[in-house]
Design a protein around this motif. Structure first.
Motif, PDB file in Angstrom:
ATOM      1  N   VAL A 117       0.860  -1.182   0.000  1.00  0.00           N
ATOM      2  CA  VAL A 117       0.000   0.000   0.000  1.00  0.00           C
ATOM      3  C   VAL A 117       0.896   1.230   0.000  1.00  0.00           C
ATOM      4  O   VAL A 117       1.808   1.355   0.813  1.00  0.00           O
ATOM      5  CB  VAL A 117      -0.975   0.013   1.205  1.00  0.00           C
ATOM      6  CG1 VAL A 117      -0.247  -0.066   2.531  1.00  0.00           C
ATOM      7  CG2 VAL A 117      -1.888   1.231   1.132  1.00  0.00           C
ATOM      8  N   TYR A 118       0.650   2.128  -0.958  1.00  0.00           N
ATOM      9  CA  TYR A 118       1.421   3.368  -1.087  1.00  0.00           C
ATOM     10  C   TYR A 118       0.595   4.546  -0.543  1.00  0.00           C
ATOM     11  O   TYR A 118      -0.631   4.598  -0.680  1.00  0.00           O
ATOM     12  CB  TYR A 118       1.756   3.636  -2.549  1.00  0.00           C
ATOM     13  CG  TYR A 118       2.949   2.843  -3.060  1.00  0.00           C
ATOM     14  CD1 TYR A 118       4.210   3.447  -3.148  1.00  0.00           C
ATOM     15  CD2 TYR A 118       2.819   1.530  -3.454  1.00  0.00           C
ATOM     16  CE1 TYR A 118       5.306   2.742  -3.614  1.00  0.00           C
ATOM     17  CE2 TYR A 118       3.910   0.807  -3.924  1.00  0.00           C
ATOM     18  CZ  TYR A 118       5.158   1.420  -4.002  1.00  0.00           C
ATOM     19  OH  TYR A 118       6.235   0.713  -4.453  1.00  0.00           O
ATOM     20  N   VAL A 119       1.321   5.520   0.042  1.00  0.00           N
ATOM     21  CA  VAL A 119       0.711   6.759   0.533  1.00  0.00           C
ATOM     22  C   VAL A 119       1.502   7.925  -0.043  1.00  0.00           C
ATOM     23  O   VAL A 119       2.735   8.004   0.115  1.00  0.00           O
ATOM     24  CB  VAL A 119       0.718   6.820   2.074  1.00  0.00           C
ATOM     25  CG1 VAL A 119       0.161   8.171   2.555  1.00  0.00           C
ATOM     26  CG2 VAL A 119      -0.074   5.668   2.667  1.00  0.00           C
ATOM     27  N   GLY A 120       0.797   8.859  -0.745  1.00  0.00           N
ATOM     28  CA  GLY A 120       1.428  10.084  -1.219  1.00  0.00           C
ATOM     29  C   GLY A 120       1.306  11.161  -0.151  1.00  0.00           C
ATOM     30  O   GLY A 120       0.224  11.353   0.418  1.00  0.00           O
ATOM     31  N   GLN A 130      -2.870  10.945  -1.750  1.00  0.00           N
ATOM     32  CA  GLN A 130      -3.337   9.759  -2.475  1.00  0.00           C
ATOM     33  C   GLN A 130      -2.969   8.481  -1.722  1.00  0.00           C
ATOM     34  O   GLN A 130      -2.031   8.461  -0.903  1.00  0.00           O
ATOM     35  CB  GLN A 130      -2.694   9.678  -3.876  1.00  0.00           C
ATOM     36  CG  GLN A 130      -3.263  10.611  -4.910  1.00  0.00           C
ATOM     37  CD  GLN A 130      -2.588  10.381  -6.274  1.00  0.00           C
ATOM     38  OE1 GLN A 130      -1.365  10.256  -6.356  1.00  0.00           O
ATOM     39  NE2 GLN A 130      -3.396  10.364  -7.312  1.00  0.00           N
ATOM     40  N   MET A 131      -3.693   7.376  -2.092  1.00  0.00           N
ATOM     41  CA  MET A 131      -3.340   6.026  -1.659  1.00  0.00           C
ATOM     42  C   MET A 131      -3.584   5.073  -2.831  1.00  0.00           C
ATOM     43  O   MET A 131      -4.553   5.260  -3.583  1.00  0.00           O
ATOM     44  CB  MET A 131      -4.157   5.580  -0.431  1.00  0.00           C
ATOM     45  CG  MET A 131      -3.876   6.397   0.823  1.00  0.00           C
ATOM     46  SD  MET A 131      -4.880   5.877   2.256  1.00  0.00           S
ATOM     47  CE  MET A 131      -4.177   4.241   2.568  1.00  0.00           C
ATOM     48  N   TRP A 132      -2.734   4.053  -2.996  1.00  0.00           N
ATOM     49  CA  TRP A 132      -2.903   3.053  -4.066  1.00  0.00           C
ATOM     50  C   TRP A 132      -2.241   1.733  -3.671  1.00  0.00           C
ATOM     51  O   TRP A 132      -1.455   1.677  -2.730  1.00  0.00           O
ATOM     52  CB  TRP A 132      -2.377   3.577  -5.404  1.00  0.00           C
ATOM     53  CG  TRP A 132      -0.886   3.824  -5.469  1.00  0.00           C
ATOM     54  CD1 TRP A 132       0.069   2.975  -5.875  1.00  0.00           C
ATOM     55  CD2 TRP A 132      -0.218   5.031  -5.123  1.00  0.00           C
ATOM     56  NE1 TRP A 132       1.314   3.542  -5.815  1.00  0.00           N
ATOM     57  CE2 TRP A 132       1.160   4.818  -5.360  1.00  0.00           C
ATOM     58  CE3 TRP A 132      -0.638   6.290  -4.631  1.00  0.00           C
ATOM     59  CZ2 TRP A 132       2.119   5.800  -5.122  1.00  0.00           C
ATOM     60  CZ3 TRP A 132       0.314   7.263  -4.400  1.00  0.00           C
ATOM     61  CH2 TRP A 132       1.682   7.010  -4.648  1.00  0.00           C
ATOM     62  N   LEU A 133      -2.588   0.685  -4.404  1.00  0.00           N
ATOM     63  CA  LEU A 133      -2.110  -0.668  -4.108  1.00  0.00           C
ATOM     64  C   LEU A 133      -1.259  -1.200  -5.260  1.00  0.00           C
ATOM     65  O   LEU A 133      -1.504  -0.876  -6.431  1.00  0.00           O
ATOM     66  CB  LEU A 133      -3.274  -1.637  -3.872  1.00  0.00           C
ATOM     67  CG  LEU A 133      -4.117  -1.397  -2.633  1.00  0.00           C
ATOM     68  CD1 LEU A 133      -5.342  -2.309  -2.649  1.00  0.00           C
ATOM     69  CD2 LEU A 133      -3.304  -1.620  -1.373  1.00  0.00           C
ATOM     70  N   VAL A 134      -0.324  -2.039  -4.902  1.00  0.00           N
ATOM     71  CA  VAL A 134       0.511  -2.771  -5.862  1.00  0.00           C
ATOM     72  C   VAL A 134       0.495  -4.241  -5.457  1.00  0.00           C
ATOM     73  O   VAL A 134       0.588  -4.549  -4.260  1.00  0.00           O
ATOM     74  CB  VAL A 134       1.969  -2.233  -5.907  1.00  0.00           C
ATOM     75  CG1 VAL A 134       2.854  -3.143  -6.741  1.00  0.00           C
ATOM     76  CG2 VAL A 134       1.976  -0.815  -6.429  1.00  0.00           C
ATOM     77  N   ASN A 135       0.362  -5.097  -6.425  1.00  0.00           N
ATOM     78  CA  ASN A 135       0.319  -6.542  -6.152  1.00  0.00           C
ATOM     79  C   ASN A 135       1.696  -7.039  -5.691  1.00  0.00           C
ATOM     80  O   ASN A 135       2.717  -6.748  -6.308  1.00  0.00           O
ATOM     81  CB  ASN A 135      -0.105  -7.294  -7.406  1.00  0.00           C
ATOM     82  CG  ASN A 135      -0.341  -8.771  -7.142  1.00  0.00           C
ATOM     83  OD1 ASN A 135      -0.681  -9.137  -6.022  1.00  0.00           O
ATOM     84  ND2 ASN A 135      -0.175  -9.583  -8.144  1.00  0.00           N
ATOM     85  N   GLY A 136       1.723  -7.804  -4.585  1.00  0.00           N
ATOM     86  CA  GLY A 136       2.969  -8.355  -4.071  1.00  0.00           C
ATOM     87  C   GLY A 136       3.698  -7.370  -3.204  1.00  0.00           C
ATOM     88  O   GLY A 136       3.300  -6.224  -3.020  1.00  0.00           O
TER      89      GLY A 136
END
Length: 316
Positions: free
Chosen positions: A231-234, A306-312
């Motif tokens: 999980v990414y956070v900007g 922002q927030m977004w997801l990356v697989n793995g």
């Protein structure tokens, strides 16, 4: 010397070294001088080179005057393979009877080539069978190894690296992304767009996060399968590091959300401090709840956009 007269001494009594002994000297033995062995009237057995003609049809006379049968040539005019020089027979004459050859034809029996050929074929066949068996066993082992390798689970990282400002692979996955204005806000958090540089739609970001209890919650749906995600956070910080607490599906993570000054900006410069960080999480298939909050012990002076997801679990 004539037939029936063998001389002073018979040939078998001749001693070429008789002149060295007293009894030989008494009998008149003398050192050899090109004649006999040294005894008077002894038999002269010396012949000049080439005097005797071998292979000719002529009668030979053996010792004591007995005629012998001449040596016969081998079949088809070939010399007898068993021929021996007359000197090798007793008395120095030719043999008394023709030499006999094995098999009656003057040729010895040759090697058993048929048996040798059969033996060679058997050896070659055994080698070929051995190689075939070895190859079959090797293929079986390879297939078994492949099956075991495919069944073995892939190793994963057991520890979480420190977050960084890298966003590699984020655009390669077709997973949900959310802007600040779509997040569920709590504990006094609000949205604003005064500071430039936010990447969310309209430049909107979350402010008021620097207070205990402030939070943003993302109810994310559409997760294709349960497993590991990042999980990414900007965010932006004013030239100093900050931290926050990450909670996934009601369980707080042991690793904080590191909101560090990766942009290396000066004190109070929010506009140039925009960057990003990430954490490793486990999600269920379908819908999950991801919460970032300011709890006791956190330093939460940051803006979130922002927030977004990356697989793995991505590499740092």
């Amino acid at each position: 010397m004539t037939s029936g007269n063998n001389g002073a001494t018979p040939p078998e009594d001749d001693d070429p070294f008789g002149y060295l002994y007293a009894d030989g000297q008494a009998n008149g033995a003398q050192p050899p001088s090109g004649g006999g062995y040294g005894y008077p009237n002894s038999v002269n057995r010396v012949r000049a080179v080439g005097q005797r003609q071998y292979g000719q049809q002529q009668a030979q006379t053996a010792q004591y005057g007995q005629p012998t049968v001449p040596q016969q040539p081998g079949p088809h005019g070939q010399p007898n393979s068993h021929y021996a020089a007359p000197e090798t027979f007793p008395g120095g004459g030719a043999p008394t009877s023709p030499q006999q050859t094995h098999g009656g034809g003057g040729r010895g029996r040759g090697p058993n080539t048929k048996g040798l050929l059969i033996g060679a074929i058997a050896v070659v066949a055994a080698v070929v069978i051995g190689i075939s068996v070895a190859m079959m066993n090797g293929d079986s082992d390879d297939k078994a190894g492949d099956n075991q390798a495919s069944a073995a689970p892939t190793a994963s990282k057991s520890t979480q690296p420190s977050p960084s400002n890298s966003n590699s692979a984020a655009s390669e996955e077709n997973l949900p992304t959310i802007d600040a204005k779509a997040l569920l806000l709590g504990g006094g958090a609000a949205t604003a767009s005064d500071v430039k540089g936010a990447k969310a739609d309209g430049g909107v970001y979350v402010t008021g996060f620097n207070a205990t209890g402030a939070s943003v919650t993302w109810n994310v749906s559409g997760i294709p399968k349960a497993g590991k995600y990042s999980v990414y956070v900007g965010y932006s910080v004013p030239g100093r590091d900050a931290t926050a607490t990450l909670t996934v599906n009601g369980t707080a993570s042991n690793s904080p959300v590191d909101l560090k000054n990766y942009a290396k900006v000066g004190e109070g410069d929010y506009e140039k401090g925009w960057t990003q960080t990430y954490n490793y999480i486990q999600l269920n298939k379908g819908t999950n709840t991801i919460k970032v909050s300011c709890e006791n012990g956190n330093q939460c002076d940051a803006l979130l956009d922002q927030m977004w997801l990356v697989n793995g679990w991505v590499d740092s």
